[in-house]
Design a protein around this motif. Sequence first.
Motif, PDB file in Angstrom:
ATOM      1  N   MET A   1      10.737 -17.880  39.116  1.00 50.49           N
ATOM      2  CA  MET A   1      11.705 -18.249  38.076  1.00 50.49           C
ATOM      3  C   MET A   1      12.363 -16.983  37.519  1.00 50.49           C
ATOM      4  N   ARG A   2      13.684 -16.910  37.602  1.00 48.70           N
ATOM      5  CA  ARG A   2      14.424 -15.758  37.095  1.00 48.70           C
ATOM      6  C   ARG A   2      14.704 -15.935  35.610  1.00 48.70           C
ATOM      7  N   THR A   3      14.625 -14.833  34.862  1.00 57.19           N
ATOM      8  CA  THR A   3      14.968 -14.849  33.445  1.00 57.19           C
ATOM      9  C   THR A   3      16.309 -14.149  33.253  1.00 57.19           C
ATOM     10  N   LEU A   4      17.297 -14.901  32.746  1.00 60.41           N
ATOM     11  CA  LEU A   4      18.633 -14.361  32.547  1.00 60.41           C
ATOM     12  C   LEU A   4      19.138 -14.761  31.169  1.00 60.41           C
ATOM     13  N   PRO A   5      19.990 -13.931  30.566  1.00 62.18           N
ATOM     14  CA  PRO A   5      20.525 -14.287  29.245  1.00 62.18           C
ATOM     15  C   PRO A   5      21.279 -15.615  29.290  1.00 62.18           C
ATOM     16  N   PHE A   6      21.102 -16.405  28.264  1.00 63.95           N
ATOM     17  CA  PHE A   6      21.831 -17.666  28.171  1.00 63.95           C
ATOM     18  C   PHE A   6      23.342 -17.401  28.208  1.00 63.95           C
ATOM     19  N   GLY A   7      24.061 -18.310  28.861  1.00 66.70           N
ATOM     20  CA  GLY A   7      25.514 -18.187  28.947  1.00 66.70           C
ATOM     21  C   GLY A   7      25.987 -17.353  30.109  1.00 66.70           C
ATOM     22  N   THR A   8      25.043 -16.741  30.852  1.00 67.60           N
ATOM     23  CA  THR A   8      25.425 -15.871  31.981  1.00 67.60           C
ATOM     24  C   THR A   8      24.839 -16.368  33.298  1.00 67.60           C
ATOM     25  N   TRP A   9      24.266 -17.541  33.308  1.00 73.06           N
ATOM     26  CA  TRP A   9      23.593 -18.031  34.514  1.00 73.06           C
ATOM     27  C   TRP A   9      24.594 -18.250  35.653  1.00 73.06           C
ATOM     28  N   PRO A  10      24.135 -18.027  36.904  1.00 78.74           N
ATOM     29  CA  PRO A  10      25.024 -18.162  38.078  1.00 78.74           C
ATOM     30  C   PRO A  10      25.219 -19.624  38.486  1.00 78.74           C
ATOM     31  N   SER A  11      26.060 -20.305  37.781  1.00 79.00           N
ATOM     32  CA  SER A  11      26.265 -21.740  38.006  1.00 79.00           C
ATOM     33  C   SER A  11      26.834 -22.026  39.394  1.00 79.00           C
ATOM     34  N   PRO A  12      26.374 -23.100  40.035  1.00 79.13           N
ATOM     35  CA  PRO A  12      26.968 -23.502  41.311  1.00 79.13           C
ATOM     36  C   PRO A  12      28.283 -24.258  41.131  1.00 79.13           C
ATOM     37  N   ILE A  13      28.631 -24.586  39.884  1.00 79.05           N
ATOM     38  CA  ILE A  13      29.848 -25.351  39.615  1.00 79.05           C
ATOM     39  C   ILE A  13      30.960 -24.389  39.214  1.00 79.05           C
ATOM     40  N   THR A  14      31.987 -24.303  40.042  1.00 79.38           N
ATOM     41  CA  THR A  14      33.112 -23.429  39.771  1.00 79.38           C
ATOM     42  C   THR A  14      34.250 -24.233  39.137  1.00 79.38           C
ATOM     43  N   PRO A  15      35.205 -23.563  38.501  1.00 73.35           N
ATOM     44  CA  PRO A  15      36.367 -24.294  37.994  1.00 73.35           C
ATOM     45  C   PRO A  15      37.090 -25.063  39.091  1.00 73.35           C
ATOM     46  N   GLU A  16      37.108 -24.491  40.303  1.00 73.79           N
ATOM     47  CA  GLU A  16      37.759 -25.163  41.419  1.00 73.79           C
ATOM     48  C   GLU A  16      37.052 -26.460  41.788  1.00 73.79           C
ATOM     49  N   ASP A  17      35.735 -26.522  41.553  1.00 74.88           N
ATOM     50  CA  ASP A  17      34.979 -27.739  41.861  1.00 74.88           C
ATOM     51  C   ASP A  17      35.427 -28.912  40.995  1.00 74.88           C
ATOM     52  N   LEU A  18      35.946 -28.621  39.813  1.00 74.99           N
ATOM     53  CA  LEU A  18      36.390 -29.681  38.916  1.00 74.99           C
ATOM     54  C   LEU A  18      37.791 -30.163  39.273  1.00 74.99           C
ATOM     55  N   THR A  19      38.378 -29.579  40.294  1.00 71.41           N
ATOM     56  CA  THR A  19      39.717 -29.995  40.715  1.00 71.41           C
ATOM     57  C   THR A  19      39.688 -30.490  42.151  1.00 71.41           C
ATOM     58  N   GLY A  20      39.714 -29.583  43.109  1.00 68.61           N
ATOM     59  CA  GLY A  20      39.804 -29.980  44.509  1.00 68.61           C
ATOM     60  C   GLY A  20      38.594 -30.711  45.039  1.00 68.61           C
ATOM     61  N   GLY A  21      37.424 -30.495  44.440  1.00 71.29           N
ATOM     62  CA  GLY A  21      36.216 -31.105  44.972  1.00 71.29           C
ATOM     63  C   GLY A  21      35.951 -32.505  44.492  1.00 71.29           C
ATOM     64  N   GLN A  22      36.750 -33.015  43.559  1.00 71.81           N
ATOM     65  CA  GLN A  22      36.491 -34.334  42.991  1.00 71.81           C
ATOM     66  C   GLN A  22      37.781 -35.115  42.833  1.00 71.81           C
ATOM     67  N   VAL A 390      16.101 -20.838  37.053  1.00 75.73           N
ATOM     68  CA  VAL A 390      16.548 -19.894  36.030  1.00 75.73           C
ATOM     69  C   VAL A 390      16.091 -20.372  34.663  1.00 75.73           C
ATOM     70  N   THR A 391      15.685 -19.432  33.828  1.00 74.49           N
ATOM     71  CA  THR A 391      15.330 -19.743  32.447  1.00 74.49           C
ATOM     72  C   THR A 391      15.877 -18.646  31.538  1.00 74.49           C
ATOM     73  N   GLY A 392      15.925 -18.934  30.248  1.00 74.63           N
ATOM     74  CA  GLY A 392      16.395 -17.947  29.294  1.00 74.63           C
ATOM     75  C   GLY A 392      15.258 -17.069  28.799  1.00 74.63           C
ATOM     76  N   PRO A 393      15.585 -15.969  28.122  1.00 73.85           N
ATOM     77  CA  PRO A 393      14.563 -15.040  27.609  1.00 73.85           C
ATOM     78  C   PRO A 393      13.644 -15.726  26.597  1.00 73.85           C
ATOM     79  N   ASP A 394      12.390 -15.357  26.605  1.00 75.61           N
ATOM     80  CA  ASP A 394      11.440 -15.889  25.636  1.00 75.61           C
ATOM     81  C   ASP A 394      11.891 -15.549  24.220  1.00 75.61           C
ATOM     82  N   GLY A 395      11.751 -16.523  23.326  1.00 73.27           N
ATOM     83  CA  GLY A 395      12.072 -16.290  21.930  1.00 73.27           C
ATOM     84  C   GLY A 395      13.544 -16.407  21.603  1.00 73.27           C
TER      85      GLY A 395
END
Length: 625
Positions: A1-22, A390-395
């Motif tokens: 499990m990777r720990t990354l700051p909230f709001g910076t996670w490597p999302s699989p959903i791109t802005p393009e996915d909300l257009t051409g992919g649907q 992925v999870t956020g930092p403890d605390g």
Amino acid sequence: MRTLPFGTWPSPITPEDLTGGQVLLDEVRVDGPHTYWLESRPAEGGRVTVVRHDGDSSTELLAAPWNVRTRVHEYGGGAYAVSGGTVVFSHLGDDRLRRLDPGADEPVAITPEGAWRYGGLVLHGEHVYAVREDHTGGGEPANELVRLDLHGENTDAGTVLHTGTDFVSRPAVSPDGTDIAFVVWDHPDMPWDTTRLLRAQLTPDGLRDAHVVAGEDGVSVSQPHFGPDGALWFVSDESGWWLVHRDAGDGPHPVHDTEADHAQPQWSLGMHDLTVLDADRALVRWFEVGGQGVGVLTASTGEVTPVAGAGSFHDHFGTAGDEVAFKRGRTDGLPQVVRGPAGGPFRVLASSAPTDPDPASVSAPEPWSWTNSDGDVVHGILNPPCLAGVTGPDGEQPPLIVVAHGGPTSRAETSYLSATQFWTTRGFAVLSVNYSGSTGYGRAYRDRLRGRWGELDIDDCVTGARSVAAAGRADAARLAVRGGSAGGYVVLRAMTTSDAFTAGTSLFGVADLAALARDTHKFESRYCDRLVAPWPEGEEVYRDRSPIHHADRLHGELLLLQGTDDKVVPLAQAEDMAAAMRAAGRDVELAVYEGEGHGFRRPETVVDALERELAFYTRVLRLGS
């Protein structure tokens, strides 16, 4: 499990996915063994086509440049109708109606060129019935019920069946073609305030014996449907809840008694919240705090038999014989068009995308309720951050985006939305607020906003955000608010009356209530009379609740996104708000999109707007730092 700051996670959903992919699925219709629906394609600039499913495969019936949309009431709806394989539709390019015969390559125009719009289409026998919006005269357009010959010349704009009321809604025609039923209302009411249901006999020359079946001051009726025996089914909130009623010749009466809304506000002309199965049964849906239910309502007993496996959201019911079809939303996947027996199971005919998301990265919706400053309970949906591995930092707690829907009478659902998961897979929490005025909690909840638009809805969003932070589910120092239209007004008002939010994104939001009352389109031209105060007598109230006059009080930073062709909230609203902020010495980012109206459709617009918004939150909320 990777720990990354909230709001910076490597999302699989791109802005393009909300257009051409649907694609967007809408207005499901049934014609014997065939199922039809509208399919809006962002990759084609939001062009809308008709798709037919023949049992084994789907066929697009209308290739580019045909665009199946109507602008009646600006919100449209009922842009096509089908019977016996013949499709009649409104083309956005010129607002004319066209007929597509079975096997034909090209449609044929059945209305002339001119300043007429048609919506709420119903096809019965050799006639098309429609709500016609006539822009040929000066002042407000006339909304009338008309009848057209299906195979007539394209020089006829329609025979007027009903006129004289400010508005008329989609009609219903009895199976034998002898009777018609339709809903009317007048300024300053909206269709969820006070309406009347009329029934009349159809004659070659027009209507005879038109009379009111239901509706009175403070009662909203809608959705007329005829049963096979000629009984008239409809929805009324006379009890305080939108319940199904029926008139079988002995007068109208409710066929069940429950505290749940069984319909939604009639913003468009294409809604089908129920469908009649036979002389005694109808397929209905109802709203719950945590979603929706669907079931078969038996009129003779008043009992509802819930249907399993129908999903978390249901819309656009249609029926033929023993089968039904509708649009189904789910909590873990994109919307679908399904068909099957009324009691299920249902087979999937179409989906918004070819594949479903990874279940491990889907944020499960949680019903979230709290108490506002008035002591009233408010409802919403909380989606926590979620990304596989992925999870956020403890605390630490995640940033929260509060979403104010574009109602004021709309509703956030528990169904999967890529627009929500775009944020949760990046490490944001999202609270979608069903603020006072929203649908699904009865008339009293809806009427809370009367006279208090710009006050109570703002308080609901502020107290909702703070309730999530107080529960340890979000970082109180990193709260953002976003919304479009009325939701955009919530953003602007919250940012100028509260210090709760650090960042706000307004998409085509209302900045000046007085300008809205003066400049908006006919359908909503008197809406503020109920929400704010009568105009112009209440001008001081309008001024006090208009964010444009309080730009110097703005807390946090603001992003404005606006289309040039918006007729509901014109471009001037965003431009004037930006000018007021600059005059007050405040920074503001304004992005204007050429050719966009009230809601963005073009892929390049959607992508740019999302990228701007993400960069805006990253900077203002100091994500990753």
